[in-house]
Write an enzyme that holds these catalytic residues in place. Sequence first.
Site, PDB file in Angstrom:
ATOM      1  N   SER A  38       0.814  -1.235   0.000  1.00  5.68           N
ATOM      2  CA  SER A  38       0.000   0.000   0.000  1.00  5.68           C
ATOM      3  C   SER A  38       0.838   1.270   0.000  1.00  5.68           C
ATOM      4  CB  SER A  38      -0.947   0.050   1.215  1.00  5.68           C
ATOM      5  OG  SER A  38      -1.680  -1.110   1.310  1.00  5.68           O
ATOM      6  N   LEU A  39       1.951   1.258  -0.709  1.00  6.49           N
ATOM      7  CA  LEU A  39       2.775   2.468  -0.784  1.00  6.49           C
ATOM      8  C   LEU A  39       2.284   3.418  -1.871  1.00  6.49           C
ATOM      9  CD1 LEU A  39       6.516   1.433  -0.402  1.00  6.49           C
ATOM     10  CD2 LEU A  39       5.116   2.797   1.138  1.00  6.49           C
ATOM     11  N   GLY A  42       0.495   2.091  -7.688  1.00  4.92           N
ATOM     12  CA  GLY A  42      -0.428   2.369  -8.785  1.00  4.92           C
ATOM     13  C   GLY A  42      -0.499   3.858  -9.082  1.00  4.92           C
ATOM     14  N   TYR A  78     -13.944  -6.227   0.374  1.00  6.12           N
ATOM     15  CA  TYR A  78     -13.342  -6.016   1.690  1.00  6.12           C
ATOM     16  C   TYR A  78     -11.835  -6.254   1.644  1.00  6.12           C
ATOM     17  CZ  TYR A  78     -17.950  -5.988   3.823  1.00  6.12           C
ATOM     18  OH  TYR A  78     -19.228  -5.664   4.177  1.00  6.12           O
ATOM     19  N   LYS A 211      14.725   6.569   8.678  1.00  6.79           N
ATOM     20  CA  LYS A 211      15.515   5.330   8.649  1.00  6.79           C
ATOM     21  C   LYS A 211      15.623   4.757   7.233  1.00  6.79           C
ATOM     22  CE  LYS A 211      16.678   4.921  12.901  1.00  6.79           C
ATOM     23  NZ  LYS A 211      18.112   5.100  13.161  1.00  6.79           N
ATOM     24  N   PRO A 214      15.370  -0.236   6.052  1.00  9.51           N
ATOM     25  CA  PRO A 214      14.404  -1.083   5.345  1.00  9.51           C
ATOM     26  C   PRO A 214      14.568  -0.969   3.821  1.00  9.51           C
ATOM     27  CG  PRO A 214      13.298   0.157   7.080  1.00  9.51           C
ATOM     28  CD  PRO A 214      14.701   0.683   6.993  1.00  9.51           C
ATOM     29  N   GLN A 216      17.378  -0.238   2.231  1.00 15.16           N
ATOM     30  CA  GLN A 216      18.594  -0.980   1.853  1.00 15.16           C
ATOM     31  C   GLN A 216      18.283  -2.464   1.716  1.00 15.16           C
ATOM     32  OE1 GLN A 216      21.930  -0.205   4.491  1.00 15.16           O
ATOM     33  NE2 GLN A 216      21.157   1.837   4.927  1.00 15.16           N
ATOM     34  N   CYS A 406     -26.514   1.682  -9.878  1.00 16.79           N
ATOM     35  CA  CYS A 406     -26.640   0.229 -10.028  1.00 16.79           C
ATOM     36  C   CYS A 406     -27.598  -0.343  -8.974  1.00 16.79           C
ATOM     37  CB  CYS A 406     -25.274  -0.427 -10.011  1.00 16.79           C
ATOM     38  SG  CYS A 406     -25.274  -1.947 -10.978  1.00 16.79           S
ATOM     39  N   HIS A 532     -22.388   2.307 -13.999  1.00 16.73           N
ATOM     40  CA  HIS A 532     -21.455   2.876 -13.024  1.00 16.73           C
ATOM     41  C   HIS A 532     -20.742   4.090 -13.628  1.00 16.73           C
ATOM     42  CE1 HIS A 532     -21.536  -0.253  -9.904  1.00 16.73           C
ATOM     43  NE2 HIS A 532     -21.804  -1.079 -10.901  1.00 16.73           N
ATOM     44  N   GLU A 534     -19.139   6.325 -12.243  1.00 13.56           N
ATOM     45  CA  GLU A 534     -17.897   6.680 -11.538  1.00 13.56           C
ATOM     46  C   GLU A 534     -16.645   6.181 -12.261  1.00 13.56           C
ATOM     47  OE1 GLU A 534     -20.161   4.488 -10.522  1.00 13.56           O
ATOM     48  OE2 GLU A 534     -19.331   2.886  -9.280  1.00 13.56           O
TER      49      GLU A 534
HETATM   50  N1  GLN Z   1     -26.673  -6.878  -7.406  1.00 10.91           N
HETATM   51  C1  GLN Z   1     -27.215  -6.113  -8.472  1.00 10.91           C
HETATM   52  C2  GLN Z   1     -27.175  -6.873  -9.786  1.00 10.91           C
HETATM   53  O1  GLN Z   1     -26.437  -7.816  -9.928  1.00 10.91           O
HETATM   54  C3  GLN Z   1     -26.509  -4.791  -8.619  1.00 10.91           C
HETATM   55  C4  GLN Z   1     -25.058  -4.918  -8.984  1.00 10.91           C
HETATM   56  C5  GLN Z   1     -24.273  -3.657  -8.767  1.00 10.91           C
HETATM   57  O2  GLN Z   1     -24.691  -2.763  -8.054  1.00 10.91           O
HETATM   58  N2  GLN Z   1     -23.085  -3.578  -9.327  1.00 10.91           N
HETATM   59  O3  GLN Z   1     -27.873  -6.546 -10.704  1.00 10.91           O
END
Ligand code: GLN
Length: 572
Positions: A38-39, A42, A78, A211, A214, A216, A406, A532, A534
Amino acid sequence: MSLEVRRVVGQRVSPGKAVQSGRKMAKHIFVTGGVVSSLGKGLTAASLGMLLERMGLRIRLQKFDPYINVDPGTMSPYQHGEVYVLEDGSETDLDLGHYERFTNAPVTRECNYTTGQIYQAVIERERRGDYLGQTVQVIPHITDEIKRVIHQLATPDVDVVITEIGGTVGDIEGLPFLEAIRQFGLDVGRENCLYIHLTLIPYLKAAGEAKTKPTQHSVQKLREIGIQPDILICRTEVPLQESERAKIALFCNVEPEAVIEERDKEYTIYEVPLSLAEHGLPQLVARKLGLQGLQELDLSDWQELVRRAVHPRGTVTIAVVGKYVRHRDAYKSLYEALDHAGLAHEVRVIVRRVEAEEVEEKGADACLGGVDGILVPGGFGTRGTEGKVEAIRYAREQKIPFFGICLGMQCAVIEFARHVIGLTRASSTEFDPDALSPVICLMEEQRQVTMKGGSMRLGAYPCRIVPATRAAEAYGVSEVRERHRHRYEFNIAYRELFEKHGMLISGISPTGDLVEMVELRDHPWFVAVQFHPEFKSKPTAPHPLFKAFIAAALAYRQQRGIPQEVSQPLAE
Ligand code: GLN
């Protein structure tokens, strides 16, 4: 980095025309990480990609993940954070999100390989009989496959391929990848390869010292494998002293100027490329790879972004009601997209993370009172869905700007069916296979549509925008392509009933059977989408829907007379 964002104008590296004279061949940069995970490999790889791209180079980015899963899509958010979905429908590591947000390089299926996928390709070849008579081994067969997929990105139109090796040097799992990139340098010539090692310089407060040991040790591990890093990027809390830099250089066998400081960022990850540029990384990389005739580096737009992040004109509080809210990386792109929209409006978005089950226990008002907007993101499974439905009811009734994504759209449809239309037992067949009113269901459960049993709709699909809707207002175009990752759909049989009661379909597939966007007629801003958005937001190009949502949240805040003070804590 200092608050005052300095203008980083790249020195002309050296005059010349082509990236390389004679036979055009892509250069390769390998990014490894040491000391701890996690440094931000990316982010560092993406930032370097962005800097090189802005110097006129055509780049590609790629990530290797040393775990055995063949399908990263099945891993729990998770453990690994969000599953990032590409335009072509591949489900990948969230670092690819950084690649897309920072650069314009095409990011495709070929940009992410797990150990499992590499082994699978080799085993399939073995089963076909391609290796008849041979013993199939890690070296050369697995390493050859790794090298093949690196070469695959180095097409004639590409100048630099940046390959990030996931995990930490010293892990057993990462060894075949490290061995492969060691061989790669021999194969293509050391002058065509650059090894960058990202490492940590811990600061011991009690001793008042940074330090280097680590680092090295981590470099020793790399050298044992046969890789001498060319550049060390050192994550550090405090500025690196000249003496520390000299010591690291000496013990790690790199030039002092190839020890680059990457200080922890105070405000935003978008400071990373500016800080790397300030410490001379792009020029160093260009020099070491013999890249010539590069453009002057202009980062003024990013400096403006960072300025806005550091000095916002106000704040806006958005509640994100989800199932994975405790895990910062589980909705990575979502939080990024909210930030981008905030930057566009010059406000800081404060995210209130609300556990959906808490809404069930404590009630919507206790969890959501005072927020300027409510967002219900995607998710899978039944747990927490009643809390999401309750949060949506609250947003609808209180006329708080609402954005559903979604599963968030599916819950909005269920909420509307139950509490406005009066279908009290409306649900999704995902939560209740025998739902009396299956307003959300699988495609094959709907009439006249054939689709493989419950398979996921993945990747980009076209969506027609219905004129004179909030969607049309936000997008300003009549058709868009957005990325999907779901199995269940709005049950088109209910379309008329919903529209009659005031939930409009504002985005639909060109085939007319897949509902992509819904919105409420009598609400200031209530938009829910099956895709999505995002995944397509960039700091330099915020997504139109996120931008419109934050605008609505700001308007709602103003309407209630809430001052635009910025003394609240920083959004993470
Ligand atoms: N579980 C829902 C589906 O499969 C919504 C999936 C999601 O939000 N990415 O349609």
